[in-house]
Enzyme design. Structure first.
Site, short mmCIF file in Angstrom:
data_model
loop_
_atom_site.label_atom_id
_atom_site.label_comp_id
_atom_site.label_asym_id
_atom_site.label_seq_id
_atom_site.Cartn_x
_atom_site.Cartn_y
_atom_site.Cartn_z
N SER A 57 -29.78 18.57 3.11
CA SER A 57 -31.14 18.42 3.59
C SER A 57 -32.16 18.90 2.55
CB SER A 57 -31.28 19.16 4.93
OG SER A 57 -32.47 18.83 5.56
N ASP A 93 -34.08 13.53 -10.60
CA ASP A 93 -34.81 12.29 -10.85
C ASP A 93 -35.83 12.43 -11.97
OD1 ASP A 93 -33.38 11.01 -8.92
OD2 ASP A 93 -35.06 10.68 -7.54
N LYS A 108 -27.51 14.57 3.80
CA LYS A 108 -28.38 14.55 4.99
C LYS A 108 -29.79 14.20 4.56
CE LYS A 108 -30.17 17.20 8.90
NZ LYS A 108 -31.60 16.94 8.61
#
Length: 565
Positions: free
Chosen positions: A321, A332, A346
């Site tokens: 999460s 990224d 999740k």
């Protein structure tokens, strides 16, 4: 090891995987993974919940049907029934048809569930464990009410306010309830101290106890800092800022951020932490829900404390999460090297909705995506049972041990800022894969752990050698102290007395790990939590890999790194 200041999320029936702080390492991680992510991934600052306008007639018919059936059952069923309990059960089963993370929390469990995300609570401030159905003090919180009242490691709590808690198979949750209470109230503890013939009564005045989510922060060497964040609670960002500032003053120029076993929590705390590492105005995460009501985009905005310098993020299958949001954003934007194993997967956001009776609905209202557009949520199309066993299947397929056992569909391929290939559709895949090391985990070691004998032996050792240990600085202890063969033999004799037969081969296999665990628990009692983690580092192969990666990076961690797949 149970800490009164740390409460895990309340699992629903057939709970999904969970992870506790990595205190006892990989051997006990898998069982603990079965209670994890339920209270996590909570969206903060979302729009107030409004009644749906999608299908008002269907909603009304369903409500009336349920009300009618419940009324008939309550009035005419042959046996007496608890209508409220039936309603709670029906709601729980209904939510299971939606997704694995929409959950109903009954009023009686709501306080415990919320405690997971609180930064403090009212209590006595004591870390305890259950040895042979006896509540034993592992450590009173420094400066807390229990320490001020004179409690010591090894004290056995026999009764609380006149009610026996020893030898009655009390649960951890029941003990929490007895020790916690309103600030300023008093609790009477009947305590048996080693080498004293009679129990003594200790009065402890409850006070506000910090519930830290930054487990530890210390320097691995003169330049490399290490910070472990166990969850994203209300005070996590402030705790992290303080820890990072302290390490910067000690000379930190590179950092290992440990998110292993971190089940998530408040999304905004996670993005604020990520913002500390990312310069300029860059997207950190975005969410998409039904329509645009819960669509959000979060960008880096503040001048962070550590926007330059080598950074490694440690993750594993227990990282979920909000911790995946942090790892995904840093990956990224090519800001950090992600080390470890594929995360839980999740990517659903829950909105907490308080109900009139004190219960709470945590309803999935959106999916979150990393800056490159990746959805991290793994599939749950095969149903709840398959979803709950997904981590077990990873182990069966060899994913914990071999990176080439992991496969991603080409349709889920994305690019980082520098053009590296990353994948969505099931967790964050690390840039540097570290297999789980189970070579030392014999069945004999597992039995010692399950009977709590390692912690009990270490605590008894500390009590017997308290004066000499406290006269020694930790640095001296860490470099010179070693669990001897005689002490290991004493542990095996104790284990045999407790019904664990001798296993020469099993003991030989786990000897190095066992020495490390015993030493770490002794250090915890003598010198505190940071000392505990510093000793564990010796057998923490994942942290060792992260340390080598961050120190060998020479300021350019991402150069030449390719995604393992």
């Amino acid at each position: 090891m149970t800490d009164e200041s740390t409460v895990a999320p309340v699992p629903r029936p057939a709970a999904e995987p969970a992870a506790a702080p990595r205190n006892t390492r990989a051997q006990i991680r898998q069982p603990l993974l079965l209670a994890l992510v339920l209270a996590c991934g909570i969206l903060v600052g979302a729009n107030p919940f409004r009644a749906s306008e999608q299908n008002p007639d269907g909603t009304a018919r369903g409500y009336l049907k349920f009300k009618e059936i419940l009324s008939y059952v309550d009035r005419d069923y042959v046996d007496s029934v608890d209508a409220e309990a039936l309603s709670d059960y029906a709601i729980t089963r209904m939510l299971e048809r939606l997704d694995p993370h929409s959950v109903f929390i009954p009023a009686r469990q709501q306080q415990q569930a919320s405690a997971f995300l609180q930064s403090d609570f009212d209590g006595v401030g004591v870390e305890f464990n259950l040895f042979h159905d006896t509540v034993t003090v592992v450590s009173p919180l420094s400066g807390g009410p229990a320490e001020l009242a004179g409690l010591q490691p090894g004290d056995r709590i026999l009764a609380v306010d006149g009610v026996a808690v020893s030898g009655v198979r009390i649960s951890t949750e029941q003990m929490f309830g007895k020790l916690r209470g309103p600030r300023g109230s008093s609790v009477q503890l009947l305590v048996q101290r080693r080498h004293q013939s009679k129990p003594m009564t200790v009065a402890v005045n409850r006070n506000r106890i910090p519930n830290s989510s930054v487990d530890v922060a210390y320097m691995l060497d003169n330049e490399t800092g290490y910070i472990k964040v166990s969850r994203f609670a209300s005070g996590t960002y402030d705790e992290f800022k303080q820890a990072l500032g302290d390490l910067r003053r000690q000379g930190l120029t590179r950092l290992v951020l440990d998110l292993r076993g971190n089940p998530g929590g408040y999304l905004d705390r996670a993005t604020k932490l990520a913002d500390e590492f990312i310069s300029g105005t860059k997207k950190l995460v975005y969410t998409e829900g039904k329509g645009d009501q819960y669509d959000t985009q979060t960008y880096s905005r503040t001048l962070g404390e550590f926007e330059d310098g080598p950074l490694v993020v440690l993750v594993d299958e227990g990282s979920a999460s909000a911790s995946e949001v942090v790892a995904g954003a840093l990956q990224d934007h090519d800001r950090a090297l992600v080390v470890g194993r594929r995360t839980f997967g999740k990517g659903l956001v829950q909105q907490p909705i308080a109900l009139n009776d004190g219960s709470e609905l945590r309803l999935t209202i959106a999916r979150y995506y990393t800056p490159s557009g990746r959805s991290i949520q793994k599939s749950y199309r095969s149903g709840a049972e398959a979803y709950e066993k997904e981590l077990t299947r990873r182990m069966q397929h060899g994913e914990y041990f071999h990176a080439d056992s992991i496969h991603f569909a080409d349709s889920l391929r994305y690019r980082t800022d520098r053009g590296r290939t990353v994948y969505g559709g099931g967790g964050i895949m690390p840039d540097l894969f570290v297999p789980r090391d189970t070579s030392a985990y014999s069945a004999y070691y597992t039995r010692l752990q399950s009977h709590n004998l390692i912690r009990e032996f270490a605590l008894n050792f500390f009590q017997d050698h308290r004066d000499e240990l406290e006269a020694m600085r930790f640095e001296q202890f860490n470099t010179s102290f070693r669990i001897s063969d005689t002490q290991l033999q004493a542990l095996t004799v104790k284990a045999n007395h407790d019904g664990i037969p001798n296993d020469v081969a099993g003991l030989r296999r786990c000897t190095a790990l066992l020495r490390n665990q015993l030493k770490a628990h002794i250090a915890r009692s003598a010198y505190g939590k940071t000392a505990y983690y510093q000793v564990l580092r010796e057998q923490d192969h994942e942290l060792q890999q992260a340390f080598h990666a961050v120190t060998d990076g020479n300021g350019s961690l991402m150069q030449g790194i390719t995604l393992k797949q």
